[in-house]
Design an enzyme around this catalytic site. Structure first.
Site, PDB file in Angstrom:
ATOM      1  N   GLU A 177      10.257 -14.555  37.323  1.00 11.14           N
ATOM      2  CA  GLU A 177      11.586 -15.027  37.333  1.00 11.14           C
ATOM      3  C   GLU A 177      12.314 -14.503  38.314  1.00 11.14           C
ATOM      4  OE1 GLU A 177       9.593 -14.533  34.633  1.00 11.14           O
ATOM      5  OE2 GLU A 177       9.635 -16.638  33.870  1.00 11.14           O
TER       6      GLU A 177
ATOM      7  N   HIS B 283      11.363 -19.701  22.001  1.00  7.99           N
ATOM      8  CA  HIS B 283      11.773 -21.018  22.621  1.00  7.99           C
ATOM      9  C   HIS B 283      13.229 -21.363  22.107  1.00  7.99           C
ATOM     10  CE1 HIS B 283       7.483 -20.673  23.384  1.00  7.99           C
ATOM     11  NE2 HIS B 283       7.631 -21.354  24.272  1.00  7.99           N
TER      12      HIS B 283
END
Ligand code: TPP
Ligand code: MG
Length: 733
Positions: free
Chosen positions: A463, A533
């Site tokens: 990321e 999530h």
């Protein structure tokens, strides 16, 4: 012999033509010596409390002068770190510029008094603004190199265009340009260093990695940071690299190494890795004392390798200068340094009212009415006023985000899009027989197929790599629109977001910008999404100056706000609630390729008179259900305000509604404590106290994470019943 000192750059002609002449040697010595003496002068000024910090380039001068002379300022690109005084002096940052930063002057051209000394920046020389963070710059270098290559292959993209960010960016590029990325040996432990090697190697980018190995990271010796104690050995198997390990105290060896490295890069063969062993005679900074952790013998052997001393010896040994001539020259250079320091001490200091300048773009205001095409285009486009009868069926939020990306990429060749799994298929040969992936949520489907693999591609699974490269791309006038696959995994990029992307404009006093768009699927209500999530956490980002933040609740807002995000000149976090991607709620017909919504403009989802309910994201449809029940069962009229953007947010809309209803609830999905609602509640209590008939209430997620088991998730996240109860309670207050 003529002792006139030519400009440092004059050495360039000679060095490329074989053996170094006397003048070249003197010029190199001058740069090295001046760099050291600026350090010495700063140390004195610090001791006199006339400046506030000092970090030196001492011991690194030969390495840096060699690098600076082998490359071309204003042509090649430079991502230095704080130690790179001699490099920057060689490139053309003047002693006065350096002292102006040290005293924190208004006229400090590198940061306007905002950064510590040795935090380099020059647009003319292509020195991209440096932060204090170790290793972040390595990924900026990658983005810079990619941008240069992209412009070379797509020169049309470099053209200015009116009506968006492009008009404010002068783009320069050269087909054979090189990017220099500098780093200390200790900082090679940072993941971003390895993430940069990864992409440079994979893409054969023209980046020279300069490792300035002085053997220590503050007090930590090299073998603690680097297994085996030698970074060259560790990186030796990266493909496509030109490697060189050199004595970083021998300026000629350094110059030759960088010339060879640059030749490798300019020929398109790939990146280069120059590992120079240098010294650190002045401790880490003036706040450090290396006698606390280095033995006397070690410090003495370091002193014997001092590059300034070595160069002096060489000038004498090779009869280039006599001792008296060296002394005469040094006196002359000393005076230059003293004069520059004295001049800086007379410079004006920054004005207090300049503090907030350049937090955001001064040229394009995201709240500007130019982005308010909504009213014009909206007729019939909102839910309930569907244009479906005209053949434009309501689309989901996922559809309209995808449509916006297609439209904008068609319009603007500077937009590139990458992230994990965002391509249709990295192996292009498969594309003729497969449908394509296009993102784990399919939001980027078809983009690679339409725009090609140079504009839409998969990043490594890293990321920081995604955001760090975007900073480099954006610094060169590109518009990276990148995806972080799940909000839950944004944290490795946090350093790049907070310390680099958001800060670039402010810390460089408006000279450099990093206006990337980061699309991030966020939130829960997924039934099984579980902890990793389902996270929210928008308030962590709204706490960062420099960022713009959108969090739409429906398809049309997502389309219009994403367009504004792309066309503005600030970095934008675009939070897309994944539960809303394919909801029936909030579908809308495609509004056309120029539909935009300004930031900072809330939408009144439902008018009411008794209570104002402020919310955003996936709580909007839940609040709507609660308001409908409140009306039907309790005869309470609730006005719902969907903020749509959280930074900036629409205070006027909030104030107007609260003045009317005198009761207010702030509802959001993220945890209640220290959340976004706390800020709104505090401001309402502060500024609208006279208008309130009851305390400001908050309805939000519990102070925990989201569990996998749905019966737990239902309790953890705010549901319509909980919002209804708050409405009823508040009305009765
Ligand atoms: C990400 C980050 N972590 C920690 C620091 C604090 N810090 C500043 S310099 C430094 C040591 C760097 O050593 P090295 O990379 O070898 O460079 P040198 O200073 O020796 O040239 C540390 C730990 C920082 N600035 N940034
Ligand atoms: Mg070091």
């Amino acid at each position: 012999m003529d002792l006139a000192v030519s400009s440092g750059r004059a050495v360039e002609k000679e060095t490329f033509s074989g053996k170094l002449g006397s003048q070249a040697m003197i010029d190199m010595y001058r740069l090295m010596y001046m760099s050291r003496r600026i350090d010495d002068r700063e140390i004195l000024l610090k001791r006199q409390n006339k400046i506030f910090f000092q970090v030196s380039g001492a011991g690194h001068e030969a390495l840096q002068v060699g690098a600076g002379l082998a490359l071309r300022p204003g042509y090649d690109w430079f991502l230095p770190y704080y130690r790179d005084r001699a490099l920057c002096l060689t490139l053309g940052i003047t002693p006065l510029d350096m002292f102006l930063q040290a005293v924190g002057a208004a006229t400090d051209p590198q940061s306007g008094g905002r950064q510590m000394p040795c935090h380099w920046s020059s647009r003319a020389l292509h020195v991209v603004s440096t932060s204090s963070s170790t290793a972040t710059q390595m990924l900026h270098a990658i983005g810079c190199a990619e941008a240069g290559r992209y412009y070379s292959r797509h020169p049309e993209a470099a053209k200015k265009a009116k009506d968006d960010y492009r008009q404010f960016h002068d783009v320069e590029f050269h087909g054979d340009e090189v990017v220099l990325a500098c780093i200390g040996e200790g900082s090679t432990s940072e993941g971003e260093f390895w993430e940069a090697l990864n992409t440079a190697s994979n893409q054969k980018l023209p980046v020279i990695f300069l490792i300035e190995d002085n053997g220590y990271a503050i007090s930590v010796p090299v073998e603690v940071n680097t297994p085996g104690g030698n970074i060259s050995r560790l990186v030796a198997n990266f493909p496509n690299f030109h490697f060189q390990e050199i004595d970083g105290t021998d300026v000629e060896a350094c110059l030759r190494a960088f010339q060879a490295a640059a030749a490798h890069c300019r020929a398109g063969k790939g990146p280069a890795f120059v590992h120079g062993h240098c010294t650190r005679p002045y401790s880490h900074s003036l706040s450090d004392d290396d006698k606390l952790y280095r033995s006397a013998a070690e410090r003495e052997s370091d002193a014997l390798r001092d590059p300034i001393h070595r160069m002096q010896m060489r000038l004498l040994r090779e009869n280039i200068l006599m001792a008296e001539q060296i002394t005469a020259l040094e006196q002359q250079w000393d005076q230059e340094v003293i004069d520059a320091g004295d001049a800086a001490l007379q410079a004006p200091l920054p004005a207090i009212d300049s503090i907030t300048k350049h937090v955001y773009s001064e040229d394009i205001d995201v709240t500007d009415p130019r982005f308010a095409t909504e009213e014009a285009d909206e007729a019939g486009a909102r839910p309930g006023k569907s244009k479906s009868s005209q053949g434009n069926a309501p689309k989901t939020m996922a559809d309209l985000i995808n449509a916006c990306l297609h439209d904008e990429m068609r319009r603007d060749e500077r937009i590139i899009l990458y992230g994990e799994d965002v391509a249709d298929a990295s192996r292009e040969s498969a594309l003729s027989e497969v449908k394509g992936k296009g993102g784990v949520f399919k939001l980027t489907a078809g983009l690679q197929t339409e725009f090609g693999s140079e504009r839409v591609f998969n990043s490594p699974l890293a990321e920081a790599n995604i955001v760090g490269r975007a900073v480099g791309y954006a610094a060169r006038g590109m518009k990276p629109v990148v995806e972080i696959q799940f909000f839950d995994y944004i944290w490795p990029a946090m350093h790049q977001i907070r310390n680099e992307m958001a800060l670039m404009r402010w810390r460089s006093n408006g000279t450099w910008v990093a206006p990337a768009v980061i699309r991030v699927p966020i939130g829960g209500y997924l039934t099984g999404g579980a902890i990793y999530h389902s996270q929210s956490g928008e308030s962590i980002f709204t706490h960062i100056p420099g960022l713009r933040i959108a969090m739409p609740s429906n398809a049309l807002d997502a389309n219009g706000l994403l367009r504004t995000a792309i066309r503005c000149d600030d970095p934008v976090m675009f939070f897309e609630h994944k539960r809303l991607y394919r909801e029936t709620y909030g579908r809308a017909p495609y509004p056309g390729p120029d539909f935009a919504i300004p930031f900072g403009k809330a939408r009144t989802v439902r008018a009411g008179t008794d209570i104002t309910l402020i919310t955003y994201g996936a709580v909007v449809p839940r609040a709507l259900q609660a308001a409908q029940l409140a009306e039907r069962k309790h005869d309470i009229s609730v006005e719902i305000i969907d903020l749509r953007t959280l930074a900036p947010y629409d205070w006027e809309a909030i104030a107007e509604s609260v003045r009317k209803t005198s009761r207010v609830i702030v509802a959001h999905e993220d945890m209640i404590s220290r959340g976004y609602g706390a800020e709104l509640a505090a401001r309402i209590a502060d500024e609208l106290f006279e208008d309130l008939d009851a305390p400001v209430k908050r309805v939000a997620g519990m102070d925990t994470f989201v569990a996998y088991q749905p019966i737990l998730e239902d309790v953890i996240l705010p549901q319509p019943e909980k919002i209804l109860k708050a409405i009823v309670d508040l009305k009765a207050w």
